[in-house]
Motif scaffolding. Structure first.
Motif, mmCIF file in Angstrom:
data_model
loop_
_atom_site.group_PDB
_atom_site.id
_atom_site.type_symbol
_atom_site.label_atom_id
_atom_site.label_comp_id
_atom_site.label_asym_id
_atom_site.label_seq_id
_atom_site.Cartn_x
_atom_site.Cartn_y
_atom_site.Cartn_z
ATOM 1 N N ALA A 61 30.573 42.414 39.504
ATOM 2 C CA ALA A 61 31.998 42.693 38.377
ATOM 3 C C ALA A 61 31.787 41.563 37.546
ATOM 4 N N LEU A 62 30.903 41.509 37.340
ATOM 5 C CA LEU A 62 30.792 39.414 36.471
ATOM 6 C C LEU A 62 29.029 39.499 35.399
ATOM 7 N N THR A 63 29.265 41.470 35.574
ATOM 8 C CA THR A 63 28.132 40.666 34.810
ATOM 9 C C THR A 63 28.534 41.432 33.286
ATOM 10 N N ILE A 96 35.437 44.519 53.938
ATOM 11 C CA ILE A 96 34.890 45.965 53.275
ATOM 12 C C ILE A 96 36.302 47.011 53.545
ATOM 13 N N GLY A 97 35.817 47.415 52.142
ATOM 14 C CA GLY A 97 36.501 48.527 51.911
ATOM 15 C C GLY A 97 38.170 47.823 50.585
ATOM 16 N N ARG A 98 37.566 46.960 50.330
ATOM 17 C CA ARG A 98 38.289 46.173 49.000
ATOM 18 C C ARG A 98 37.056 45.766 48.497
ATOM 19 N N SER A 99 37.265 46.081 46.832
ATOM 20 C CA SER A 99 37.112 44.917 46.126
ATOM 21 C C SER A 99 36.925 44.210 45.539
ATOM 22 N N ALA A 100 36.387 43.443 44.854
ATOM 23 C CA ALA A 100 36.501 41.988 44.433
ATOM 24 C C ALA A 100 36.643 42.227 42.624
ATOM 25 N N GLY A 101 37.274 41.652 42.352
ATOM 26 C CA GLY A 101 37.602 42.304 40.684
ATOM 27 C C GLY A 101 37.500 40.770 40.420
ATOM 28 N N ALA A 102 37.258 40.715 38.557
ATOM 29 C CA ALA A 102 36.590 39.592 37.831
ATOM 30 C C ALA A 102 38.153 38.736 37.289
ATOM 31 N N THR A 103 39.057 39.376 37.590
ATOM 32 C CA THR A 103 39.937 38.839 37.068
ATOM 33 C C THR A 103 40.696 38.257 38.326
ATOM 34 N N ALA A 104 40.407 38.459 39.613
ATOM 35 C CA ALA A 104 40.949 37.414 40.445
ATOM 36 C C ALA A 104 40.763 35.922 40.905
ATOM 37 N N LYS A 105 41.924 34.912 41.178
ATOM 38 C CA LYS A 105 40.952 33.854 41.188
ATOM 39 C C LYS A 105 40.342 32.803 42.165
ATOM 40 N N SER A 106 39.854 32.480 41.936
ATOM 41 C CA SER A 106 39.120 31.804 43.149
ATOM 42 C C SER A 106 39.422 30.352 44.181
ATOM 43 N N PRO A 107 39.699 30.086 45.505
ATOM 44 C CA PRO A 107 40.347 28.406 45.306
ATOM 45 C C PRO A 107 40.705 27.767 44.996
ATOM 46 N N GLY A 146 41.923 27.786 41.393
ATOM 47 C CA GLY A 146 42.495 28.379 41.011
ATOM 48 C C GLY A 146 41.950 28.974 39.474
ATOM 49 N N LEU A 147 40.505 28.815 39.958
ATOM 50 C CA LEU A 147 39.646 29.406 38.375
ATOM 51 C C LEU A 147 39.295 30.831 38.235
ATOM 52 N N ALA A 148 39.314 31.643 37.424
ATOM 53 C CA ALA A 148 38.638 32.913 37.459
ATOM 54 C C ALA A 148 37.352 32.755 37.781
ATOM 55 N N PRO A 149 36.785 33.584 38.650
ATOM 56 C CA PRO A 149 35.561 33.607 38.878
ATOM 57 C C PRO A 149 33.903 33.729 38.195
ATOM 58 N N GLN A 150 34.434 33.986 36.407
ATOM 59 C CA GLN A 150 33.539 34.061 35.408
ATOM 60 C C GLN A 150 33.322 32.636 35.344
ATOM 61 N N GLU A 151 34.678 31.831 35.288
ATOM 62 C CA GLU A 151 35.105 30.054 35.070
ATOM 63 C C GLU A 151 34.047 28.830 36.416
ATOM 64 N N SER A 152 33.943 29.854 36.730
ATOM 65 C CA SER A 152 33.740 29.218 38.691
ATOM 66 C C SER A 152 31.959 29.467 38.732
ATOM 67 N N LEU A 153 31.872 30.464 38.180
ATOM 68 C CA LEU A 153 30.399 30.441 37.922
ATOM 69 C C LEU A 153 29.708 29.830 37.061
#
Length: 148
Positions: free
Chosen positions: A103-105, A54-65, A67-74
């Motif tokens: 953010a992944l659109t 809450i109060g924070r947004s996840a950017g598309a550049t943040a790393k997932s657990p 180590g991959l970027a969210p779009q790569e994990s997807l």
């Protein structure tokens, strides 16, 4: 009798706008592009360790657990889904992910195109079979991937 009709007309004239405004407001909150508002999803978002609470947004550049970027994990998840099940299941996952993670659109078209190419590979070059799963997710990019 005239007075009864007049009374009914006044009642309708007073309640109808309230009913229309209320149902219109409820209809707008239930469209598929509206972000989910359920308390359970807010709790999950707040308790996840990705910083998107809450109060924070996840950017598309943040790393997932992993180590991959969210779009790569997807991308990995989509290709796994396609291999394990079929292109339709992968497109369902893509569509759901775009709704849940706006953010992944920007990556939707390239992901759908890659799914199309992977579908052709899965069916050993059978373009017709791969194309049979196509639907307008991300502006038909899946179909473009099947052809290209």
């Amino acid at each position: 009798m005239k007075q009864l009709v007049r009374r009914i007309g006044q009642t309708v004239a007073l309640t109808l706008p309230v009913v229309l405004v209320t149902t219109g407001t409820l209809a707008v909150t239930r469209v598929p592009w509206a972000p989910p508002t359920g308390l359970d999803q807010q709790v999950v978002a707040a308790s996840s360790g990705d910083g998107a609470g809450i109060g924070r947004s996840a950017g598309a550049t943040a790393k997932s657990p992993d180590g991959l970027a969210p779009q790569e994990s997807l991308r990995v998840a989509l290709l796994d889904e396609l291999r394990a099940k079929n292109p339709s299941a992968a497109l369902d996952l893509l569509e759901r992910s775009m709704r849940e993670q706006p953010a992944l659109t920007p990556y939707c078209t390239s992901l759908a195109t890659e799914l199309g190419k992977a579908a052709v590979r899965k069916y050993q070059g059978d373009v017709q079979r791969a194309r049979s799963f196509a639907r307008p997710v991300c502006d038909g990019a899946f179909a473009a991937g099947v052809v290209g």
